[in-house]
Design a protein around this motif. Structure first.
Motif, PDB file in Angstrom:
ATOM      1  N   ASN A 163       0.805  -1.091   0.051  1.00 52.44           N
ATOM      2  CA  ASN A 163      -0.044   0.040  -0.372  1.00 52.44           C
ATOM      3  C   ASN A 163       0.791   1.205  -0.026  1.00 52.44           C
ATOM      4  O   ASN A 163       0.326   2.331  -0.777  1.00 52.44           O
ATOM      5  CB  ASN A 163      -0.972  -0.120   1.048  1.00 52.44           C
ATOM      6  CG  ASN A 163      -0.475  -0.088   2.571  1.00 52.44           C
ATOM      7  OD1 ASN A 163       0.530  -0.835   2.845  1.00 52.44           O
ATOM      8  ND2 ASN A 163      -1.040   0.410   3.404  1.00 52.44           N
ATOM      9  N   GLN A 291      -7.354   5.663  -2.059  1.00 52.99           N
ATOM     10  CA  GLN A 291      -8.436   4.385  -2.179  1.00 52.99           C
ATOM     11  C   GLN A 291      -8.416   4.021  -0.789  1.00 52.99           C
ATOM     12  O   GLN A 291      -8.924   2.831  -0.795  1.00 52.99           O
ATOM     13  CB  GLN A 291      -7.974   3.318  -3.232  1.00 52.99           C
ATOM     14  CG  GLN A 291      -7.722   4.006  -4.450  1.00 52.99           C
ATOM     15  CD  GLN A 291      -6.330   4.667  -4.640  1.00 52.99           C
ATOM     16  OE1 GLN A 291      -6.096   5.856  -4.785  1.00 52.99           O
ATOM     17  NE2 GLN A 291      -5.336   3.839  -4.889  1.00 52.99           N
ATOM     18  N   GLN A 293      -6.749   2.705   1.099  1.00 54.37           N
ATOM     19  CA  GLN A 293      -5.859   1.554   1.344  1.00 54.37           C
ATOM     20  C   GLN A 293      -4.684   1.904   2.341  1.00 54.37           C
ATOM     21  O   GLN A 293      -3.425   1.804   1.926  1.00 54.37           O
ATOM     22  CB  GLN A 293      -5.345   0.924   0.182  1.00 54.37           C
ATOM     23  CG  GLN A 293      -6.168   0.568  -0.874  1.00 54.37           C
ATOM     24  CD  GLN A 293      -5.726   0.118  -2.223  1.00 54.37           C
ATOM     25  OE1 GLN A 293      -6.125  -0.977  -2.732  1.00 54.37           O
ATOM     26  NE2 GLN A 293      -4.815   0.900  -2.680  1.00 54.37           N
ATOM     27  N   ILE A 337      -7.540   0.478  -7.029  1.00 49.55           N
ATOM     28  CA  ILE A 337      -7.380  -0.374  -5.738  1.00 49.55           C
ATOM     29  C   ILE A 337      -6.256  -1.332  -6.433  1.00 49.55           C
ATOM     30  O   ILE A 337      -6.049  -1.633  -7.631  1.00 49.55           O
ATOM     31  CB  ILE A 337      -8.632  -1.102  -5.530  1.00 49.55           C
ATOM     32  CG1 ILE A 337      -9.816  -0.408  -4.922  1.00 49.55           C
ATOM     33  CG2 ILE A 337      -8.565  -2.507  -4.758  1.00 49.55           C
ATOM     34  CD1 ILE A 337      -9.460   0.213  -3.608  1.00 49.55           C
ATOM     35  N   GLN A 342      -8.577  -7.659  -3.924  1.00 51.99           N
ATOM     36  CA  GLN A 342      -8.854  -6.439  -2.891  1.00 51.99           C
ATOM     37  C   GLN A 342     -10.135  -5.792  -3.539  1.00 51.99           C
ATOM     38  O   GLN A 342     -10.921  -5.353  -2.844  1.00 51.99           O
ATOM     39  CB  GLN A 342      -7.678  -5.533  -2.603  1.00 51.99           C
ATOM     40  CG  GLN A 342      -6.715  -6.078  -1.953  1.00 51.99           C
ATOM     41  CD  GLN A 342      -6.876  -6.423  -0.369  1.00 51.99           C
ATOM     42  OE1 GLN A 342      -6.901  -7.346  -0.231  1.00 51.99           O
ATOM     43  NE2 GLN A 342      -7.412  -5.388   0.267  1.00 51.99           N
ATOM     44  N   PHE A 399     -10.304  -1.754   3.933  1.00 53.74           N
ATOM     45  CA  PHE A 399      -8.898  -1.205   3.323  1.00 53.74           C
ATOM     46  C   PHE A 399      -9.373  -0.824   1.536  1.00 53.74           C
ATOM     47  O   PHE A 399      -8.843  -1.296   0.668  1.00 53.74           O
ATOM     48  CB  PHE A 399      -8.035  -2.596   2.941  1.00 53.74           C
ATOM     49  CG  PHE A 399      -6.767  -2.110   3.349  1.00 53.74           C
ATOM     50  CD1 PHE A 399      -6.274  -1.588   4.367  1.00 53.74           C
ATOM     51  CD2 PHE A 399      -5.491  -2.224   2.477  1.00 53.74           C
ATOM     52  CE1 PHE A 399      -5.017  -1.077   4.829  1.00 53.74           C
ATOM     53  CE2 PHE A 399      -4.449  -1.721   2.817  1.00 53.74           C
ATOM     54  CZ  PHE A 399      -3.983  -1.362   4.062  1.00 53.74           C
ATOM     55  N   GLY A 400     -10.491  -0.072   1.688  1.00 55.44           N
ATOM     56  CA  GLY A 400     -11.078   0.543   0.582  1.00 55.44           C
ATOM     57  C   GLY A 400     -11.867   1.864   0.889  1.00 55.44           C
ATOM     58  O   GLY A 400     -12.090   1.841   2.313  1.00 55.44           O
TER      59      GLY A 400
END
Ligand code: NAI
Ligand code: MG
Length: 500
Positions: A163, A291, A293, A337, A342, A399-400
């Protein structure tokens, strides 16, 4: 080693970028490769070696051979090399930024370039710290001299995620090497190219074997590194799930371990903070332009009930004005992403929110099925309101770019909900009332609380988590001393009988 290897396009085929072991650019012993994709376009951009146990062993043996020389190098000489690397990296920031934007899908202007710039600064910061590896003297009395030394541990095994790949890679490299350890670093399979570029620059200055960078999959390359008997310290950044695997491997051999894991961080907004600059800060804290992340993302928004709708109106206007698109386009605010897995995971959470009758979609939703954005893994910033703190959406690290907004009335209630999480990495408090801000900051169970700002980590501040967000600290002198050195005590009796 050729410095042009990174940029040379292989005619007619994808460029191939090799690992760094013992000062040489090498392929996997097996000869197998993995493909790295540009997630903004879903096109392959390079191949890398698919490292496995035998490659890990070669790298660890090389680091082991390099350790005596490196650990005995005068610390400030080690620091001087890090400073020279910083300078060489500064000359290649743009190349590094483009590489990272291409492989991660992170937008070049808002994310990849600032990250590449910070990488050079990390080398500069740690280069200057090499003289600070000081011990202490202990006042046990006039008859005795008792002092401590900060000694390196040996070969460090580090594993990083995708990330913020070059920032996280640089943090492991600099802290481990500055303290006199040698390093075997496994890059993330999705984003190894920027890390290999940094390694290539480092290798112009470092003795062979001091820094080794492996590429490969988690179980195939990361697993054998975590389990290698010669590795004396493990440093991991990534998911809590894999963090537990790393800690088990460390337990088998009683090696120290640092873990920087996930988060589900709260942002608490008081009734006096329904203002534009706070909305900007909440957007920054949520890391929408990466994003979301980010382990530090403020992804649970606790809004005082009196300002709930008004704040969400402002948030809608500002967030929907951000431009989603090609990561390499300077006009883009938000990229794509990292990969399909993911992307599907994030879409799954959005879908769940859309199907709950008791959740209100404020803006966002599922990605478009056609048009230019459907060509890459683009997720749309999404906010659900009227959520409850016990939903999966409010408990799990997505994580988005999916934010949940939860109302509160009493400060105590806000703090209770903020702390009702197995994570404890970051937190954000927004209010003009300094008393409320600091009361809340002190009551929150997390390693980093920001008051009235939503920024990223700064060099010098010890960063790490409470609870299942991790163990240990990085980013600072103290972090380096605690995580990458061991204390030896030497106690000398000064009352020995005189001879002659
Ligand atoms: P991950 O934790 O699986 O991968 C991180 C690194 O660990 C990669 O280099 C990977 O190759 C390695 N790895 C994976 N399995 C391993 C194993 N068994 N032994 C040794 N090394 C192993 O993260 P992933 O799958 O990319 O993302 C999954 C979730 O993890 C995300 O949705 C997010 O919630 C979280 N995450 C958190 C990060 C953070 O900064 N705290 C960074 C990346 C992911
Ligand atoms: Mg994984």
């Amino acid at each position: 080693m050729s410095t042009t290897e990174q940029t040379r396009p292989a005619t007619g085929a994808l460029r191939h970028v090799r690992m760094l072991i013992d000062g040489k650019r090498v392929d996997a012993v097996s000869g197998q490769v993995l493909t790295v994709e540009n997630p903004g376009r879903r096109t392959p951009i390079a191949t890398i070696p698919r490292g496995a146990a035998e490659d890990v062993d070669r790298a660890v043996q090389a680091a082991h051979r390099a350790f005596p020389g490196w650990s005995r190098t005068v610390p400030r000489q080690r620091g001087r090399l890090l400073l020279r690397i910083a300078e060489a990296l500064e000359a290649r920031i743009e190349e590094l930024a483009r590489t990272v934007a291409e492989e991660t899908g992170n937008a070049i202007r808002t994310q990849a370039r600032p990250e590449a710039t910070l990488v050079a600064d990390i080398f500069r910061y740690f280069g200057g710290l090499a003289g600070e590896l000081k011990g202490e003297t202990i006042p046990l009395g006039e008859h005795v001299l008792s002092y401590t030394r900060r000694e390196p541990l040996g070969v460090v095994g580090a594993i990083i995620p995708w990330n913020a790949p070059v920032l996280l890679g640089a943090l492991k490299m600099t802290a481990a090497l500055c303290a006199g350890n040698t390093l075997v670093l496994k890059a993330a399979e999705d984003a190894p190219l920027g890390v290999l570029l940094v390694a290539e620059v480092c290798q112009e200055f470092l003795p062979p074997g001091v820094l080794n960078v492996l590429t490969g999959l988690g179980e195939e390359a990361g697993g054998p590194l975590a389990e290698h008997p010669i590795v004396r310290k493990l440093s991991f950044t990534g998911s809590t799930e894999v963090g537990k695997i790393i800690m088990r491997a460390a337990a088998e051999r009683i090696v120290p371990v640092s873990l920087e894991l996930g988060g589900k961080s709260p942002a608490i907004v008081y009734q006096d903070a329904d203002e534009d600059w706070v909305v900007d800060g909440v957007i920054a804290g949520m890391r929408f332009t990466r994003q979301s992340q980010s382990c530090t993302a403020g992804s649970r928004l606790f809004l005082h009930q009196d300002i709930f709708d008004s704040f969400l109106d402002k948030l809608t206007k500002k967030t929907t004005a951000l431009k989603l698109g090609d990561p390499l386009d300077e006009a883009t605010d938000i990229g794509s992403i990292i990969n399909e897995k993911q992307f599907r995971k994030v879409c799954g959470y959005v879908d769940e929110g859309l199907h709950r009758k008791d959740a209100r979609l404020v803006f966002g939703g599922l990605p478009p099925a056609d048009g230019p954005l459907s060509k890459g893994y683009f997720a749309i910033p999404t906010v659900f309101a009227d959520t409850s703190n016990d939903w999966r959406l409010a408990r799990e690290e997505i994580f988005g770019p999916v934010l949940v907004a939860i109302p509160w009335k009493d400060e105590e209630d806000a703090i209770r909900m903020a702390n009702d999480s197995h994570y404890g990495l970051a937190a954000y408090v927004w209010t003009h009332e300094i008393g409320s801000a600091l009361r809340t900051a002190h009551a929150i169970e997390s390693g980093w609380v920001q008051v009235n700002q939503g920024l990223g980590q700064s060099l010098g501040h010890s960063y790490g988590g409470y609870k299942q967000s991790g163990i240990g600290r990085e980013f600072s002198l103290e972090g380096m001393l605690d995580s990458f050195t061991q204390r030896k005590n030497v106690t000398v009796n000064l009352n020995t009988p005189r001879r002659g």
